[in-house]
Design a protein around this motif. Structure first.
Motif, mmCIF file in Angstrom:
data_model
loop_
_atom_site.group_PDB
_atom_site.id
_atom_site.type_symbol
_atom_site.label_atom_id
_atom_site.label_comp_id
_atom_site.label_asym_id
_atom_site.label_seq_id
_atom_site.Cartn_x
_atom_site.Cartn_y
_atom_site.Cartn_z
ATOM 1 N N PHE A 194 0.752 -1.232 0.015
ATOM 2 C CA PHE A 194 0.168 0.121 0.014
ATOM 3 C C PHE A 194 0.797 1.217 -0.024
ATOM 4 C CE2 PHE A 194 -2.136 3.456 2.253
ATOM 5 C CZ PHE A 194 -3.173 3.544 1.541
ATOM 6 N N ASP A 195 2.012 1.294 0.837
ATOM 7 C CA ASP A 195 2.870 2.469 0.963
ATOM 8 C C ASP A 195 3.596 2.756 -0.476
ATOM 9 O OD1 ASP A 195 1.720 2.744 3.515
ATOM 10 O OD2 ASP A 195 3.678 1.875 4.590
ATOM 11 N N LEU A 196 4.081 1.544 -0.807
ATOM 12 C CA LEU A 196 5.039 1.697 -1.820
ATOM 13 C C LEU A 196 3.920 2.137 -3.055
ATOM 14 C CD1 LEU A 196 7.788 1.277 -3.201
ATOM 15 C CD2 LEU A 196 6.995 -1.128 -3.598
ATOM 16 N N THR A 197 2.817 1.821 -3.256
ATOM 17 C CA THR A 197 1.784 2.163 -4.377
ATOM 18 C C THR A 197 1.448 3.709 -4.032
ATOM 19 O OG1 THR A 197 1.139 -0.136 -4.523
ATOM 20 C CG2 THR A 197 -0.243 1.629 -5.464
ATOM 21 N N GLU A 198 1.150 4.052 -2.936
ATOM 22 C CA GLU A 198 0.654 5.432 -2.874
ATOM 23 C C GLU A 198 2.102 6.434 -2.981
ATOM 24 O OE1 GLU A 198 -2.149 6.912 -1.007
ATOM 25 O OE2 GLU A 198 -2.814 5.094 -2.307
ATOM 26 N N HIS A 199 3.181 6.201 -2.724
ATOM 27 C CA HIS A 199 4.233 6.675 -2.869
ATOM 28 C C HIS A 199 4.651 6.827 -4.324
ATOM 29 C CE1 HIS A 199 8.288 8.648 -2.107
ATOM 30 N NE2 HIS A 199 8.866 7.939 -2.906
ATOM 31 N N SER A 200 4.623 5.997 -5.137
ATOM 32 C CA SER A 200 5.136 5.667 -6.546
ATOM 33 C C SER A 200 3.923 6.322 -7.418
ATOM 34 C CB SER A 200 5.061 4.393 -6.855
ATOM 35 O OG SER A 200 6.189 3.723 -6.080
ATOM 36 N N LYS A 229 -4.531 2.618 -7.406
ATOM 37 C CA LYS A 229 -4.758 2.155 -6.054
ATOM 38 C C LYS A 229 -4.903 0.707 -5.833
ATOM 39 C CE LYS A 229 -6.703 6.472 -4.446
ATOM 40 N NZ LYS A 229 -5.556 6.708 -3.676
ATOM 41 N N LEU A 230 -4.341 0.000 -5.113
ATOM 42 C CA LEU A 230 -4.295 -1.484 -4.866
ATOM 43 C C LEU A 230 -5.655 -1.787 -4.703
ATOM 44 C CD1 LEU A 230 -1.741 -2.247 -2.028
ATOM 45 C CD2 LEU A 230 -1.487 -2.975 -4.457
ATOM 46 N N ALA A 231 -6.677 -0.991 -4.293
ATOM 47 C CA ALA A 231 -8.150 -1.253 -4.080
ATOM 48 C C ALA A 231 -8.613 -1.496 -5.714
ATOM 49 C CB ALA A 231 -8.864 -0.334 -3.376
ATOM 50 N N ASP A 232 -8.086 -0.694 -6.787
ATOM 51 C CA ASP A 232 -8.624 -0.718 -7.846
ATOM 52 C C ASP A 232 -8.659 -2.274 -8.721
ATOM 53 O OD1 ASP A 232 -9.133 1.850 -7.818
ATOM 54 O OD2 ASP A 232 -7.050 2.370 -8.803
ATOM 55 N N ALA A 233 -7.605 -3.328 -7.960
ATOM 56 C CA ALA A 233 -7.471 -4.589 -8.468
ATOM 57 C C ALA A 233 -8.459 -5.372 -7.736
ATOM 58 C CB ALA A 233 -6.065 -5.082 -8.684
ATOM 59 N N PRO A 234 -8.720 -6.540 -8.240
ATOM 60 C CA PRO A 234 -9.502 -7.557 -7.478
ATOM 61 C C PRO A 234 -8.780 -7.850 -6.383
ATOM 62 C CG PRO A 234 -9.551 -8.036 -9.884
ATOM 63 C CD PRO A 234 -8.627 -7.044 -9.718
ATOM 64 N N GLN A 235 -9.392 -7.862 -4.982
ATOM 65 C CA GLN A 235 -8.385 -8.137 -3.971
ATOM 66 C C GLN A 235 -7.842 -9.767 -3.705
ATOM 67 O OE1 GLN A 235 -7.596 -5.802 -1.409
ATOM 68 N NE2 GLN A 235 -8.047 -4.867 -3.275
ATOM 69 N N ASP A 236 -8.528 -10.473 -4.349
ATOM 70 C CA ASP A 236 -8.084 -12.146 -4.474
ATOM 71 C C ASP A 236 -6.759 -12.162 -5.307
ATOM 72 O OD1 ASP A 236 -9.480 -11.660 -6.694
ATOM 73 O OD2 ASP A 236 -10.409 -13.958 -6.568
ATOM 74 N N PHE A 237 -6.839 -11.269 -6.331
ATOM 75 C CA PHE A 237 -5.590 -11.292 -7.144
ATOM 76 C C PHE A 237 -4.454 -10.480 -6.446
ATOM 77 C CE2 PHE A 237 -3.386 -8.434 -10.377
ATOM 78 C CZ PHE A 237 -2.921 -9.358 -11.197
ATOM 79 N N ILE A 238 -4.823 -9.470 -5.644
ATOM 80 C CA ILE A 238 -3.612 -8.967 -4.985
ATOM 81 C C ILE A 238 -3.106 -9.588 -3.933
ATOM 82 C CG2 ILE A 238 -3.075 -6.776 -3.402
ATOM 83 C CD1 ILE A 238 -3.185 -6.203 -6.315
ATOM 84 N N GLN A 239 -4.018 -10.367 -3.011
ATOM 85 C CA GLN A 239 -3.508 -11.410 -2.216
ATOM 86 C C GLN A 239 -2.691 -12.610 -2.502
ATOM 87 O OE1 GLN A 239 -7.210 -12.230 -0.186
ATOM 88 N NE2 GLN A 239 -7.646 -10.321 0.807
ATOM 89 N N CYS A 240 -3.067 -12.865 -3.983
ATOM 90 C CA CYS A 240 -2.170 -14.117 -4.373
ATOM 91 C C CYS A 240 -1.039 -13.654 -4.771
ATOM 92 C CB CYS A 240 -3.016 -14.561 -5.641
ATOM 93 S SG CYS A 240 -2.243 -15.899 -6.560
ATOM 94 N N LEU A 241 -0.742 -12.276 -5.166
ATOM 95 C CA LEU A 241 0.570 -11.793 -5.606
ATOM 96 C C LEU A 241 1.568 -11.469 -4.411
ATOM 97 C CD1 LEU A 241 -0.389 -9.326 -8.660
ATOM 98 C CD2 LEU A 241 0.500 -11.583 -8.891
ATOM 99 N N ALA A 242 0.762 -11.004 -3.252
ATOM 100 C CA ALA A 242 1.347 -10.808 -2.119
ATOM 101 C C ALA A 242 1.813 -11.901 -1.488
ATOM 102 C CB ALA A 242 0.300 -9.894 -1.073
#
Length: 211
Positions: free
Chosen positions: A128-134, A143-156
């Motif tokens: 979240f912080d890295l995305t906000e800064h960049s 924003k991270l919230a613009d992508a499906p959360q299950d997709f983000i969680q999988c990548l995380a």
């Protein structure tokens, strides 16, 4: 890093500002088979530690996070504007002739003990912080919230966090400080005339050192 006194940037805030504006760091650490180098973006937390703390992430498939030395500090190098300086910009080439080319640059070296973090909450906050800064300079920040959360969680789950509390900070601002004043002014004019963003930024830094 060798730093003559006249090239040393000793203002901590100035050096940290370079890290914030040029976040892609060349990270060097010691692994089982010797030196390991990776180029990754870092986010700086100025509020943690006397000199701040660097945070980043690497792919879980990257073996570096499993090979971090507990005896030798890591080194992260951040590069600012830089350029070749031609003697053709030096007025003294016509009067004395004792001039040679050089290279001007600004760099920050951050040393510290790196450690890996697998806590999913820590990683989520980092992303979240890295995305906000960049994304801050974008007209329509993603924003991270613009992508499906299950997709983000999988990548995380496929990354591991890296944290480096800075124990030693060095800044080298090599900006023609050891040249004749006329040649320093000529360097400013020559760089500015090139017109590209890097050269103009470097011209500004050389001018700042003169002032």
């Amino acid at each position: 890093m060798y730093i003559p006194p006249y090239h040393a940037e000793t203002d901590v805030s100035t050096v940290l500002s370079l890290i914030e504006t040029q976040p892609l760091g060349a990270w060097v650490t010691v692994g089982a088979d010797g030196l390991i180098a990776n180029h990754i973006p870092f986010i700086l937390d100025r509020g943690r530690g006397e000199l701040g703390t660097l945070r980043a992430h690497v792919s879980r498939a990257n073996p570096v996070w499993q090979q971090l030395s507990r005896e030798v500090d890591s080194l992260v190098m951040f590069q600012g504007p830089h350029a070749y300086i031609t003697p053709s910009w030096y007025p003294t080439r016509l009067t004395e002739g004792k001039v040679v080319p050089t290279w001007n640059y600004v760099v920050a070296h951050a040393h510290g003990q790196a450690h890996a973090i697998e806590d999913p909450h820590w990683i989520a906050q980092l992303l979240f912080d890295l995305t906000e800064h960049s994304e801050a300079q974008q007209a329509m920040p993603w924003k991270l919230a613009d992508a499906p959360q299950d997709f983000i969680q999988c990548l995380a789950r496929a990354v591991v966090g890296i944290e480096i509390p800075i124990s030693k900070l060095q800044g080298k601002w090599k900006l023609s400080q050891d040249e004749a004043m006329a040649d320093r002014l000529g360097t400013v004019e020559g760089l500015a005339a090139l017109g590209d963003a890097n050269s103009v930024a470097l011209a500004h830094l050389v001018r700042q050192q003169i002032k």
